[in-house]
Structure formats: structure tokens, C-alpha cells
Design a protein around this motif. Structure first.
Motif, PDB file in Angstrom:
ATOM      1  N   VAL A 105      10.181  -7.833   4.708  1.00 40.06           N
ATOM      2  CA  VAL A 105       9.594  -7.098   3.851  1.00 40.06           C
ATOM      3  C   VAL A 105      10.214  -7.052   2.609  1.00 40.06           C
ATOM      4  N   PRO A 106       9.716  -7.925   1.590  1.00 39.85           N
ATOM      5  CA  PRO A 106      10.416  -8.144   0.296  1.00 39.85           C
ATOM      6  C   PRO A 106      10.047  -6.823  -0.473  1.00 39.85           C
ATOM      7  N   ASP A 107      11.153  -6.160  -1.365  1.00 44.19           N
ATOM      8  CA  ASP A 107      11.035  -5.162  -2.200  1.00 44.19           C
ATOM      9  C   ASP A 107       9.988  -5.321  -3.108  1.00 44.19           C
ATOM     10  N   GLU A 108       9.801  -6.533  -3.834  1.00 41.45           N
ATOM     11  CA  GLU A 108       8.830  -6.884  -4.633  1.00 41.45           C
ATOM     12  C   GLU A 108       7.466  -6.105  -4.372  1.00 41.45           C
ATOM     13  N   LEU A 109       7.233  -6.815  -2.965  1.00 46.94           N
ATOM     14  CA  LEU A 109       5.634  -6.322  -2.566  1.00 46.94           C
ATOM     15  C   LEU A 109       5.570  -4.840  -2.527  1.00 46.94           C
ATOM     16  N   LEU A 110       6.663  -4.033  -1.998  1.00 49.21           N
ATOM     17  CA  LEU A 110       6.658  -2.511  -2.217  1.00 49.21           C
ATOM     18  C   LEU A 110       6.352  -1.992  -3.349  1.00 49.21           C
ATOM     19  N   ALA A 111       7.178  -2.586  -4.194  1.00 46.55           N
ATOM     20  CA  ALA A 111       7.117  -2.256  -5.653  1.00 46.55           C
ATOM     21  C   ALA A 111       5.881  -2.400  -6.560  1.00 46.55           C
ATOM     22  N   ALA A 112       5.258  -3.707  -6.022  1.00 50.10           N
ATOM     23  CA  ALA A 112       3.813  -3.887  -6.537  1.00 50.10           C
ATOM     24  C   ALA A 112       2.760  -2.680  -5.859  1.00 50.10           C
ATOM     25  N   ARG A 154       3.727   0.270  -5.292  1.00 48.56           N
ATOM     26  CA  ARG A 154       3.763   1.522  -5.893  1.00 48.56           C
ATOM     27  C   ARG A 154       3.198   1.685  -7.127  1.00 48.56           C
ATOM     28  N   ILE A 155       3.266   0.364  -7.861  1.00 50.29           N
ATOM     29  CA  ILE A 155       2.606   0.447  -9.280  1.00 50.29           C
ATOM     30  C   ILE A 155       0.987   0.426  -9.130  1.00 50.29           C
ATOM     31  N   ASP A 156       0.666   0.018  -7.942  1.00 50.66           N
ATOM     32  CA  ASP A 156      -0.994   0.230  -7.869  1.00 50.66           C
ATOM     33  C   ASP A 156      -1.342   1.582  -7.402  1.00 50.66           C
ATOM     34  N   GLY A 157      -0.391   2.502  -7.249  1.00 56.35           N
ATOM     35  CA  GLY A 157      -0.678   3.936  -7.030  1.00 56.35           C
ATOM     36  C   GLY A 157      -0.578   4.337  -5.413  1.00 56.35           C
ATOM     37  N   CYS A 158      -0.027   3.326  -4.640  1.00 54.64           N
ATOM     38  CA  CYS A 158       0.062   3.568  -3.275  1.00 54.64           C
ATOM     39  C   CYS A 158       1.202   4.524  -2.833  1.00 54.64           C
ATOM     40  N   GLU A 206       4.098   6.293  -0.060  1.00 57.62           N
ATOM     41  CA  GLU A 206       4.917   5.673   0.845  1.00 57.62           C
ATOM     42  C   GLU A 206       4.484   5.489   2.035  1.00 57.62           C
ATOM     43  N   PHE A 207       3.776   6.347   2.679  1.00 59.49           N
ATOM     44  CA  PHE A 207       3.054   6.318   3.928  1.00 59.49           C
ATOM     45  C   PHE A 207       1.888   5.204   3.827  1.00 59.49           C
ATOM     46  N   GLY A 208       1.212   5.048   2.776  1.00 62.68           N
ATOM     47  CA  GLY A 208       0.262   4.007   2.630  1.00 62.68           C
ATOM     48  C   GLY A 208       0.982   2.536   2.500  1.00 62.68           C
ATOM     49  N   LEU A 209       2.241   2.486   1.852  1.00 62.56           N
ATOM     50  CA  LEU A 209       3.067   1.259   1.889  1.00 62.56           C
ATOM     51  C   LEU A 209       3.256   0.962   3.493  1.00 62.56           C
ATOM     52  N   TYR A 210       3.598   1.981   4.080  1.00 67.44           N
ATOM     53  CA  TYR A 210       4.217   1.578   5.473  1.00 67.44           C
ATOM     54  C   TYR A 210       2.812   1.398   6.380  1.00 67.44           C
ATOM     55  N   ARG A 211       1.753   1.653   5.954  1.00 68.73           N
ATOM     56  CA  ARG A 211       0.556   1.503   6.859  1.00 68.73           C
ATOM     57  C   ARG A 211      -0.015   0.216   6.595  1.00 68.73           C
ATOM     58  N   MET A 212      -0.279   0.003   5.099  1.00 66.67           N
ATOM     59  CA  MET A 212      -0.846  -1.200   4.757  1.00 66.67           C
ATOM     60  C   MET A 212      -0.117  -2.316   4.595  1.00 66.67           C
ATOM     61  N   ILE A 213       1.269  -2.225   4.296  1.00 72.99           N
ATOM     62  CA  ILE A 213       2.037  -3.389   3.921  1.00 72.99           C
ATOM     63  C   ILE A 213       2.884  -3.657   4.822  1.00 72.99           C
ATOM     64  N   VAL A 214       3.956  -2.462   5.530  1.00 71.36           N
ATOM     65  CA  VAL A 214       4.847  -3.046   6.551  1.00 71.36           C
ATOM     66  C   VAL A 214       4.557  -3.272   7.945  1.00 71.36           C
TER      67      VAL A 214
END
Length: 281
Positions: free
Chosen positions: A169-176, A178-182, A184-192
């Protein structure tokens, strides 16, 4: 006479196949013997030389085990307990692994992770009585929750998911995100979680095997027959004087088949998760 590299490779490949085939026979023979014994009479089981193919095939063991025990209820109990434990453990372990992998600046992160890993050195027998006391005070003894909750947030699962997330899981993907307003739990659910499907599948198989075959803890916390799991019910078929081996074999076969089917269905994801660098880093 010197052998060519091609010839050496062929010899090495042939020997490897023979060795792996022999190992496969050794590991699969107990399951084969369980399967054929389930269709034998008691006399056929103990004949010498042993019968590797039952003649005739009998179904009496299966009818007897269903008539003598609530096996269907035990199968349902095992499915509920194993399914609930796997789902809860996947959620907690993946969430904990994500936190340890990506929240590097969290205070006490390293000390807490070292503590989590340290719990792997504690034998399960040491924690059995304290866990039972806690469950008893919560009124959870002889319930499904007594089998589902203990061990759900386990150190191995958290470590497994942490290593996979670090490497995949690249940090850049998570940073993107967060920029889109997601959040932390949304990042976990939709990306991780979507990225971690192979690791989750591999961990799910391991958790399923452990939960389905959990006999000792079922002995401790399950009191009534209506709550018995399949391993516990089959074990209790053994008598002090005489054991109905045919019924035990039939019940054992029925208890083993769900695990075999689950592995065959998810084997591609399991192998992918085992070989995708989950233990690197």
C-alpha cells in the motif's frame, strides 16, 4: 564424465518431483485413510492386510452418527463460530496492521508493537483461566461469543497484515485519498482493504482452520450439547470401554470436508497472499 547443464537440470527436476510427490503421499494418506474408513464396517477396519478400498462400501456409519448425535446442529454451530471468528479477526487484525504500518509518528507505536509481538511468546494455556474468568463475569460462557471473541485480535494476524500493507500500500495513494477529503477509516475501507484481498484470504484460511478445529477451548466454555461444535461432538463419541470407530471416522470426514472445500475455493487467493511479500520487510 561431466554432465551437461541441461541434463543436470533434468535430473534435479525429476528428483524434486519425486521428493514432492512422496511428501504429498505422506501428508495425504491420513485423509485418504479417514475417507475410506468412513465407508467400512468395524471388521473391515481391523482386517490384516488392511483394505485400501472398502468392499463392500457401507453407509451405515453416516446414518448411525446422524441418529446418535445432533451432528447437523453441531455443524451449524461450527459454521457460526468459525465464520464469526474469522470475520471479527480479519477486521481487527487488518485495522491494527494498518495502524502499525502507516501511523509511523504515533506516540508509543514501536513499544506497543513490540508488546503485541511479545504476546506470541505466551502459551495459550497460561491465558486460558484468566480469559475464562473474564467471560464468566461477562456472562458469555456457553455462548457463541465465548468461542468467537478470544484470540480475534491476535499478534500473528496483526503482524501479517502490517507487513503486507507496508509492502503493497503506497503512501502516495493514501495521501491522494486524504487530499480528496477521505477520512482515515474511509482510506482503510476503500483503499487498504481492496489492495489487501490476497493477504486477507490467506489469513482467513489460517483462521478458519484454527477456529474450526478448536477443541480444547470448546471443552472449557461450552456446557450444553446444543452449543457443541463438530470436533467436540465427535471427540465425545469415544467411550471408556468401546469406541464406535466407524461413527468417529464418518464424523471426522464430515468435519474435515468443509475445510478442504474452503481451501479449494480460495486456493488461488491463498497462494497469492502467501507469496506476495506478506512477510517481507
Amino acid at each position: 564424465m561431466m554432465l551437461s547443464a541441461r541434463t543436470r537440470n533434468r535430473i534435479t527436476g525429476t528428483l524434486t518431483v519425486i521428493a514432492l510427490g512422496g511428501a504429498a503421499v505422506v501428508f495425504l494418506f491420513p485423509f485418504y485413510w479417514l475417507m475410506v474408513s468412513a465407508f467400512k464396517t468395524r471388521e473391515q477396519m481391523f482386517t490384516l492386510p488392511p483394505q485400501f478400498i472398502p468392499r463392500p462400501v457401507v453407509l451405515e456409519n453416516f446414518t448411525n452418527v446422524f441418529a446418535a448425535t445432533p451432528l447437523a446442529r453441531a455443524f451449524l454451530n461450527s459454521c457460526i463460530i468459525a465464520g464469526g471468528h474469522v470475520l471479527l479477526a480479519l477486521f481487527l487484525c487488518s485495522l491494527g496492521g494498518y495502524a502499525f504500518a502507516k501511523f509511523r509518528n504515533a506516540p508509543g507505536r514501536n513499544a506497543l508493537f513490540a508488546f503485541v509481538l511479545g504476546t506470541m511468546m505466551i502459551p495459550g494455556a497460561v491465558t486460558m483461566i484468566p480469559v475464562f474468568v473474564v467471560l464468566a463475569r461477562l456472562g458469555l460462557v456457553n455462548t457463541y461469543w465465548a468461542m468467537i471473541i478470544p484470540g480475534a485480535a491476535n499478534a500473528f494476524g496483526i503482524f501479517w497484515m502490517r507487513q503486507y500493507i507496508i509492502n503493497n500500500v503506497p503512501d502516495e495513494l493514501l495521501a491522494a485519498g486524504r487530499i480528496d477529503g477521505c477520512g482515515e477509516f474511509g482510506l482503510y475501507r476503500m483503499i487498504v482493504l481492496p489492495i489487501c484481498k490476497p493477504a486477507l484470504a490467506a489469513l482467513a484460511i489460517l483462521l478458519l482452520i484454527g477456529s474450526w478445529n478448536n477443541l480444547m477451548w470448546a471443552f472449557v466454555v461450552l456446557r450444553t450439547q446444543s452449543k457443541y461444535t463438530m470436533p467436540l461432538l465427535i471427540y465425545l463419541l469415544q467411550g471408556e470401554i468401546r469406541t464406535p470407530y466407524g461413527m468417529v471416522m464418518a464424523g471426522g470426514l464430515l468435519a474435515t470436508l468443509p475445510l478442504v472445500i474452503a481451501f479449494l475455493v480460495f486456493q488461488r487467493a491463498f497462494i497469492q497472499g502467501m507469496t506476495a511479500g506478506a512477510l517481507k520487510g
